[in-house]
Design an enzyme around this catalytic site. Structure first.
Site, PDB file in Angstrom:
ATOM      1  N   ARG A   1      -9.708   7.813  -1.104  1.00 13.56           N
ATOM      2  CA  ARG A   1     -10.696   8.234  -0.116  1.00 13.56           C
ATOM      3  C   ARG A   1     -11.574   9.355  -0.667  1.00 13.56           C
ATOM      4  NH1 ARG A   1      -9.304   6.575   5.453  1.00 13.56           N
ATOM      5  NH2 ARG A   1     -10.956   8.046   6.032  1.00 13.56           N
TER       6      ARG A   1
ATOM      7  N   THR B   1      -6.678   6.398   9.836  1.00 16.34           N
ATOM      8  CA  THR B   1      -6.648   5.349   8.825  1.00 16.34           C
ATOM      9  C   THR B   1      -7.863   4.469   9.056  1.00 16.34           C
ATOM     10  OG1 THR B   1      -5.296   3.598   7.814  1.00 16.34           O
ATOM     11  CG2 THR B   1      -5.241   3.781  10.222  1.00 16.34           C
ATOM     12  N   THR B   2      -8.146   3.567   8.135  1.00 14.02           N
ATOM     13  CA  THR B   2      -9.323   2.715   8.265  1.00 14.02           C
ATOM     14  C   THR B   2      -9.232   1.874   9.528  1.00 14.02           C
ATOM     15  OG1 THR B   2      -9.516   2.590   5.862  1.00 14.02           O
ATOM     16  CG2 THR B   2     -10.697   0.932   7.140  1.00 14.02           C
TER      17      THR B   2
ATOM     18  N   GLY C   1       1.299  -1.524   4.328  1.00 18.54           N
ATOM     19  CA  GLY C   1       1.668  -0.217   3.822  1.00 18.54           C
ATOM     20  C   GLY C   1       2.579   0.573   4.728  1.00 18.54           C
ATOM     21  N   HIS C   2       2.076   1.007   5.868  1.00 15.14           N
ATOM     22  CA  HIS C   2       2.791   1.959   6.717  1.00 15.14           C
ATOM     23  C   HIS C   2       4.177   1.469   7.112  1.00 15.14           C
ATOM     24  CE1 HIS C   2       3.766   4.164  10.461  1.00 15.14           C
ATOM     25  NE2 HIS C   2       3.232   5.172   9.809  1.00 15.14           N
TER      26      HIS C   2
ATOM     27  N   HIS D   1      -3.693  -4.956   7.749  1.00 20.55           N
ATOM     28  CA  HIS D   1      -3.886  -3.822   8.646  1.00 20.55           C
ATOM     29  C   HIS D   1      -2.965  -3.941   9.850  1.00 20.55           C
ATOM     30  CE1 HIS D   1      -5.858  -0.097   9.800  1.00 20.55           C
ATOM     31  NE2 HIS D   1      -5.755  -0.506  11.044  1.00 20.55           N
ATOM     32  N   GLY D   2      -2.058  -2.980   9.948  1.00 15.71           N
ATOM     33  CA  GLY D   2      -1.162  -2.897  11.089  1.00 15.71           C
ATOM     34  C   GLY D   2      -0.023  -3.896  11.085  1.00 15.71           C
TER      35      GLY D   2
ATOM     36  N   HIS E   1      -5.736   3.525  -1.686  1.00 20.37           N
ATOM     37  CA  HIS E   1      -7.078   3.839  -1.183  1.00 20.37           C
ATOM     38  C   HIS E   1      -7.452   5.228  -1.665  1.00 20.37           C
ATOM     39  CE1 HIS E   1      -9.905   4.079   2.604  1.00 20.37           C
ATOM     40  NE2 HIS E   1     -10.519   4.426   1.480  1.00 20.37           N
TER      41      HIS E   1
ATOM     42  N   ARG F   1       2.519  19.012   1.505  1.00 27.47           N
ATOM     43  CA  ARG F   1       2.961  20.274   0.904  1.00 27.47           C
ATOM     44  C   ARG F   1       2.170  20.629  -0.361  1.00 27.47           C
ATOM     45  NH1 ARG F   1       8.038  22.360   2.343  1.00 27.47           N
ATOM     46  NH2 ARG F   1       8.307  22.020   4.583  1.00 27.47           N
TER      47      ARG F   1
ATOM     48  N   ASN G   1       0.846  -1.186   0.000  1.00 24.17           N
ATOM     49  CA  ASN G   1       0.000   0.000   0.000  1.00 24.17           C
ATOM     50  C   ASN G   1       0.887   1.242   0.000  1.00 24.17           C
ATOM     51  OD1 ASN G   1      -1.608   2.243   0.938  1.00 24.17           O
ATOM     52  ND2 ASN G   1      -3.167   0.769   1.525  1.00 24.17           N
TER      53      ASN G   1
ATOM     54  N   GLU H   1      -8.554   0.147  -2.846  1.00 21.69           N
ATOM     55  CA  GLU H   1      -9.385   0.213  -1.650  1.00 21.69           C
ATOM     56  C   GLU H   1     -10.325   1.405  -1.780  1.00 21.69           C
ATOM     57  OE1 GLU H   1      -6.475  -1.744   1.750  1.00 21.69           O
ATOM     58  OE2 GLU H   1      -6.828   0.425   1.741  1.00 21.69           O
TER      59      GLU H   1
ATOM     60  N   ARG I   1      -7.414  12.689   0.832  1.00 24.86           N
ATOM     61  CA  ARG I   1      -6.358  13.153   1.742  1.00 24.86           C
ATOM     62  C   ARG I   1      -4.977  12.705   1.310  1.00 24.86           C
ATOM     63  NH1 ARG I   1      -7.664  10.038   7.319  1.00 24.86           N
ATOM     64  NH2 ARG I   1      -9.633  11.107   6.952  1.00 24.86           N
ATOM     65  N   HIS I   2      -4.901  11.640   0.509  1.00 25.03           N
ATOM     66  CA  HIS I   2      -3.583  11.218   0.024  1.00 25.03           C
ATOM     67  C   HIS I   2      -3.644  10.859  -1.464  1.00 25.03           C
ATOM     68  CE1 HIS I   2      -5.423   7.431   1.230  1.00 25.03           C
ATOM     69  NE2 HIS I   2      -5.126   7.585   2.513  1.00 25.03           N
TER      70      HIS I   2
ATOM     71  N   ASP J   1      -0.185   4.473  -0.074  1.00 24.14           N
ATOM     72  CA  ASP J   1      -0.900   5.689   0.325  1.00 24.14           C
ATOM     73  C   ASP J   1      -0.005   6.682   1.062  1.00 24.14           C
ATOM     74  OD1 ASP J   1      -3.176   4.551  -0.703  1.00 24.14           O
ATOM     75  OD2 ASP J   1      -4.084   4.090   1.237  1.00 24.14           O
ATOM     76  N   HIS J   2       0.885   6.168   1.921  1.00 22.85           N
ATOM     77  CA  HIS J   2       1.664   7.071   2.768  1.00 22.85           C
ATOM     78  C   HIS J   2       2.713   7.851   1.977  1.00 22.85           C
ATOM     79  CE1 HIS J   2      -0.276   5.889   6.444  1.00 22.85           C
ATOM     80  NE2 HIS J   2      -0.143   4.631   6.096  1.00 22.85           N
TER      81      HIS J   2
ATOM     82  N   GLU K   1     -10.812  -9.713   2.948  1.00 32.06           N
ATOM     83  CA  GLU K   1      -9.540  -9.381   3.563  1.00 32.06           C
ATOM     84  C   GLU K   1      -9.800  -9.248   5.054  1.00 32.06           C
ATOM     85  OE1 GLU K   1      -6.189  -5.818   3.806  1.00 32.06           O
ATOM     86  OE2 GLU K   1      -7.396  -6.016   1.974  1.00 32.06           O
TER      87      GLU K   1
END
Length: 248
Positions: free
Chosen positions: A45, A100-101, A213-214, A191-192, A43, A18, A7, A70, A49-50, A9-10, A151
Site C-alpha cells: 500500500r 482493507t480494500t 488472507g484474513h 475478498h472475505g 499488497h 510494534r 495473502n 496487489e 501500513r503492513h 498482509d496480516h 479477480e
C-alpha cells in the site's frame, strides 16, 4: 484444479503494530508454501501500513511459486513492481481511510491511464490482473485495456447473511465469470472468503485462483500457518471435486 493464493498482509500488520521485526511475513510465506499455497499475495500500500518495500524484495528472492503483488496505480508503486518483477500484479482501488480494500477497481473511469500502465507491465513480462466487481462494463473495459486476468470481488457474497442474498450474489459472480471467459479473460476471485463460506463459491464457480488472507492468518494463530493453509487447500479441493462430479 483451483490454485490457492495466500495473502500474508496480516502477518505484517501484527509486526507493524510494534514497528519491530517479528512476525516476519517472509517466513510466513515459506510456511504457507509448505502448507500447499500455490501463490503468495501481498499488497504494497502507498501508506505502507503492513507490507514494506523490504518484504516485497525479499519475497521476490525467496518465493519459488507465483508471487502476486496487489497494488494501486500510483506511479511509485508501479515503478517498484517493474523493478521487482512479480509474476503477477493485481491492480486494486486504494483509500487511506479504509481498513482493507473495499469494492473493485473502476476500470471504466481509469481506462486511459490503465492502458499505459498495463503496457509497461506486459512489456516487462508481468501478468496483469484487475480486482473488479462483477459488472459487465468493468469486465469489458478490463479486456479493452489489456488485462489478462480479472479477480472478481467476492465481498458482497462473503457478507451475505441469508440464503436469498447468497444466491443473488453467487448469480452475479457466475454471470461475471461467464462474460469474462467469453472475452478470453482468465478469472480469479477473492475478498472475505473464509473456511465457512468458500465451499459454496467453489461448488458454484470454475475460477483459476482464489486469494484468501484474513481467515487463514486468523486460523494460523491457533494451529500455525502451514496447517491453516493445508486445511484451506483440502477444503477447496473437496468442494471442487463435488462440483466436477455434478458437472459430469
Amino acid at each position: 484444479m483451483i490454485k490457492l493464493g495466500v495473502n500474508i498482509d496480516h502477518v505484517a500488520t501484527i509486526r507493524q503494530a510494534r514497528k519491530t521485526f517479528e512476525p516476519d511475513p517472509v517466513t510466513a510465506a515459506s510456511l504457507a508454501i509448505l502448507g500447499g499455497a500455490d501463490i503468495i499475495t501481498v499488497h504494497l500500500r502507498e501508506d505502507r501500513r503492513h507490507i514494506q518495500d523490504r518484504d516485497v524484495r525479499l519475497l521476490r528472492g525467496t518465493v519459488f511459486t507465483k508471487l502476486n503483488l496487489e497494488m494501486s496505480i500510483a506511479r511509485e508503486i508501479v515503478d517498484i513492481a517493474i523493478e521487482t518483477k512479480p509474476e503477477q500484479v493485481t491492480l486494486v482501488p486504494e483509500k487511506r481511510q479504509e481498513v482493507t480494500t473495499e469494492g473493485g477497481l473502476d476500470v471504466v473511469s481509469h481506462k486511459k491511464v490503465l492502458v499505459d500502465i498495463v503496457k509497461r507491465f506486459r512489456d516487462a513480462g508481468i501478468c496483469v490482473s484487475f480486482f473488479i466487481d462483477p459488472e459487465e462494463d468493468q469486465i469489458s473495459a478490463s479486456k479493452d485495456v489489456g488485462a489478462q486476468y480479472i479477480e472478481l470481488h467476492t465481498g458482497n457474497y462473503a457478507h451475505a447473511r441469508d440464503d436469498i442474498s447468497k444466491s443473488k450474489t453467487i448469480g452475479k459472480l457466475q454471470s461475471g465469470m461467464e462474460v469474462a471467459q467469453k472475452l478470453g479473460l482468465r478469472v480469479n476471485a477473492g475478498h472475505g472468503l473464509t473456511y465457512q463460506n468458500v465451499g459454496l463459491l467453489v461448488e458454484s464457480m470454475d475460477v483459476e485462483e482464489l486469494h484468501i488472507g484474513h481467515s487463514i492468518v486468523s486460523r494460523a494463530v491457533f494451529v500455525g500457518i502451514q496447517k491453516a493453509v493445508s486445511e484451506m487447500k483440502e477444503l477447496i479441493f473437496r468442494h471442487e471435486l463435488a462440483r466436477k462430479a455434478l458437472d459430469q
